[in-house]
Design a protein around this motif. Sequence first.
Motif, PDB file in Angstrom:
ATOM      1  N   THR A  54      37.135  37.910 -34.365  1.00 41.31           N
ATOM      2  CA  THR A  54      36.257  38.516 -33.364  1.00 41.31           C
ATOM      3  C   THR A  54      37.052  39.474 -32.479  1.00 41.31           C
ATOM      4  OG1 THR A  54      36.645  36.771 -31.720  1.00 41.31           O
ATOM      5  CG2 THR A  54      34.874  36.407 -33.329  1.00 41.31           C
ATOM      6  N   HIS A  55      36.326  40.340 -31.802  1.00 39.63           N
ATOM      7  CA  HIS A  55      36.981  41.270 -30.874  1.00 39.63           C
ATOM      8  C   HIS A  55      37.674  40.491 -29.759  1.00 39.63           C
ATOM      9  CE1 HIS A  55      34.186  44.890 -32.031  1.00 39.63           C
ATOM     10  NE2 HIS A  55      34.611  44.213 -33.077  1.00 39.63           N
ATOM     11  N   ASN A  56      37.057  39.405 -29.345  1.00 42.04           N
ATOM     12  CA  ASN A  56      37.638  38.595 -28.276  1.00 42.04           C
ATOM     13  C   ASN A  56      38.953  37.950 -28.721  1.00 42.04           C
ATOM     14  OD1 ASN A  56      37.300  37.416 -25.548  1.00 42.04           O
ATOM     15  ND2 ASN A  56      37.267  35.488 -26.679  1.00 42.04           N
ATOM     16  N   GLN A  57      39.016  37.496 -29.984  1.00 43.84           N
ATOM     17  CA  GLN A  57      40.241  36.881 -30.483  1.00 43.84           C
ATOM     18  C   GLN A  57      41.377  37.906 -30.555  1.00 43.84           C
ATOM     19  OE1 GLN A  57      40.851  33.489 -31.166  1.00 43.84           O
ATOM     20  NE2 GLN A  57      42.904  34.381 -31.036  1.00 43.84           N
ATOM     21  N   ILE A  58      41.058  39.111 -30.982  1.00 47.45           N
ATOM     22  CA  ILE A  58      42.067  40.171 -31.011  1.00 47.45           C
ATOM     23  C   ILE A  58      42.592  40.430 -29.600  1.00 47.45           C
ATOM     24  CG2 ILE A  58      42.520  42.605 -31.521  1.00 47.45           C
ATOM     25  CD1 ILE A  58      40.324  42.403 -33.669  1.00 47.45           C
ATOM     26  N   ALA A  59      41.675  40.497 -28.632  1.00 49.36           N
ATOM     27  CA  ALA A  59      42.063  40.735 -27.245  1.00 49.36           C
ATOM     28  C   ALA A  59      42.983  39.631 -26.734  1.00 49.36           C
ATOM     29  CB  ALA A  59      40.813  40.832 -26.367  1.00 49.36           C
ATOM     30  N   LEU A  60      42.678  38.385 -27.074  1.00 51.73           N
ATOM     31  CA  LEU A  60      43.517  37.265 -26.643  1.00 51.73           C
ATOM     32  C   LEU A  60      44.894  37.337 -27.293  1.00 51.73           C
ATOM     33  CD1 LEU A  60      40.929  34.331 -26.760  1.00 51.73           C
ATOM     34  CD2 LEU A  60      41.910  35.371 -24.713  1.00 51.73           C
ATOM     35  N   ASP A  61      44.924  37.628 -28.591  1.00 53.23           N
ATOM     36  CA  ASP A  61      46.199  37.659 -29.317  1.00 53.23           C
ATOM     37  C   ASP A  61      47.098  38.803 -28.871  1.00 53.23           C
ATOM     38  OD1 ASP A  61      45.608  35.412 -30.761  1.00 53.23           O
ATOM     39  OD2 ASP A  61      45.090  36.444 -32.617  1.00 53.23           O
ATOM     40  N   LEU A  62      46.493  39.918 -28.435  1.00 53.55           N
ATOM     41  CA  LEU A  62      47.282  41.084 -28.048  1.00 53.55           C
ATOM     42  C   LEU A  62      47.382  41.247 -26.533  1.00 53.55           C
ATOM     43  CD1 LEU A  62      46.206  43.749 -30.702  1.00 53.55           C
ATOM     44  CD2 LEU A  62      48.159  42.202 -30.708  1.00 53.55           C
TER      45      LEU A  62
END
Length: 210
Positions: A170-178
């Motif tokens: 998800t876009h949210n997971q990418i945001a958290l990881d980066l």
Amino acid sequence: MNLDFKQNFEHLFEEDLLNEIEQFGIFKEAEAGEELIDIGTYIEYMPLILHGAIKILREDEQGDELVLYFIEQGDTCAMTITCCLGKKKSEIRAIAETKAQLIMIPIEKVGSWMQKYHSWQSFVLQSYHERMKELLEAIDTIAFLNMDERILKYLKDKAIANKNETIQVTHNQIALDLHTSRVVVSRLLKALEIKGEIMLQRNQIQVLKL
């Protein structure tokens, strides 16, 4: 012990070491998303990956996470090696990126095999070298790449780790990881799609140029 074990490691280790790994190693299966190592805990085992991929993360003082690298089949994690040998608390978090099968090596064997088996010493040092290269790449990515380039590199690394050009994220997971915002991620993903680098789907992203 899992039947694939010797197929994965017989080219690296001599027969006596393979037998000891079978004797003392503990076979473990992990589901995608399962936490294997947490920050601040003492590490009792060093993982050897038979199948799947593991995501290695760091955490800042506010509790925000940043993905450092992925480790895959045949790998181990240098951060666990240093914590094992130094009997220190973990400074990283390890989470199964995909369903994974591992052999957990007791810490007392990690050190003793370094002296007993040249092949083990070479494997540990080479693994440490590879992980340090990936850490330097992570630093370079943060320091020198624009956020859209960071996102694209993250997606490519994730696709390689998953062995699938279409990844569930998800876009949210990418945001958290980066360590950035979901709004920024969504905007830059759309720009990458327009450039022909990726194809966006619901909770999926296809990387078009691996």
